[in-house]
Write an enzyme that holds these catalytic residues in place. Structure first.
Site, PDB file in Angstrom:
ATOM      1  N   CYS A   1     -59.034 -63.983 -52.658  1.00  0.00           N
ATOM      2  CA  CYS A   1     -60.045 -63.243 -51.903  1.00  0.00           C
ATOM      3  C   CYS A   1     -60.115 -63.753 -50.459  1.00  0.00           C
ATOM      4  O   CYS A   1     -60.136 -64.964 -50.257  1.00  0.00           O
ATOM      5  CB  CYS A   1     -61.404 -63.426 -52.579  1.00  0.00           C
ATOM      6  N   PRO A   2     -60.176 -62.898 -49.456  1.00  0.00           N
ATOM      7  CA  PRO A   2     -60.189 -61.442 -49.525  1.00  0.00           C
ATOM      8  C   PRO A   2     -58.802 -60.819 -49.309  1.00  0.00           C
ATOM      9  O   PRO A   2     -58.718 -59.685 -48.851  1.00  0.00           O
ATOM     10  CB  PRO A   2     -61.122 -61.065 -48.376  1.00  0.00           C
TER      11      PRO A   2
END
Lengths: 128, 76
Positions: free
Chosen positions: B14-15
């Site tokens: 992430c991200p």
């Protein structure tokens, strides 16, 4: 439009990573994002100064080892994909003795604290 | 004619998967489907949230053999 202002002063890998995540995701989610880089947070944005960013602890090292998206890439994506503005602090530039040409090209114009405070009024404000 | 695109973001954290999707969606045409493959469960939860917020269409999200498949349609 929702506005997010992010003040980054830490030079630690964990805090730079979290600030970059917030800037990139906020910007691509439709928020107007302004990042203000001051104190030790500015150094990694000086060309050829990315080496030796200290980790605060285990996570900082794991971020490197597991090849999470590098924080510089996250800030650059915030600008390119989400139209975020990333500004260097003019005072920190003076102290470091660097000009705009010494900074990574996706950074915007130097900003003073007065202007940042003005921009931050009424916005979500985060600091790292 | 609408096309299908697959974004292999396995191994990214992430991200990363979301940002890879956004980079591709900018190049896609309206009506195209984009399928993100991700091993990051947080991204599998975050991508539908982003889709809802910005107004694209969520088609499906499922896990198979440890990989999340998040399929969306570009609608604007």
């Amino acid at each position: 439009m929702e506005r997010i202002c992010i003040l980054v002063t830490s030079g630690s890998r964990e805090k730079l990573q979290m600030a970059g995540m917030l800037a990139s995701v906020g910007a691509v989610s439709g928020s107007e994002v302004l990042v203000f880089l001051s104190m030790n947070a500015l150094t990694p944005f000086v060309k050829d100064r990315i080496d030796d960013i200290p980790a605060e602890g285990e996570l900082g090292q794991l971020i490197l080892d597991k090849q999470a998206p590098p924080f510089l890439q996250l800030f650059e994506q915030a600008v390119e994909l989400g139209d975020a503005k990333v500004h260097p602090c003019s005072m920190a530039m003076d102290v470091l003795g660097v000009g705009r040409d010494d900074l990574l090209p996706f950074l915007g114009a130097p900003l003073g604290l007065t202007k940042f405070l003005s921009e931050a009024q009424g916005a979500q404000t985060w600091s790292f | 004619m609408a096309e299908k695109h697959q974004i292999d973001a396995r191994g990214s954290y992430c991200p990363g998967p979301l940002m890879e999707l956004i980079a591709r969606i900018k190049q896609a045409e309206i009506g195209d489907e984009l399928e993100v493959l991700s091993t990051d469960e947080g991204s599998a939860n975050d991508i539908p949230e982003w889709v809802k917020k910005v107004g694209h269409e969520m088609i499906e999200s499922f896990q198979a053999d440890g990989v999340w498949h998040v399929v969306i349609r570009k609608v604007k």
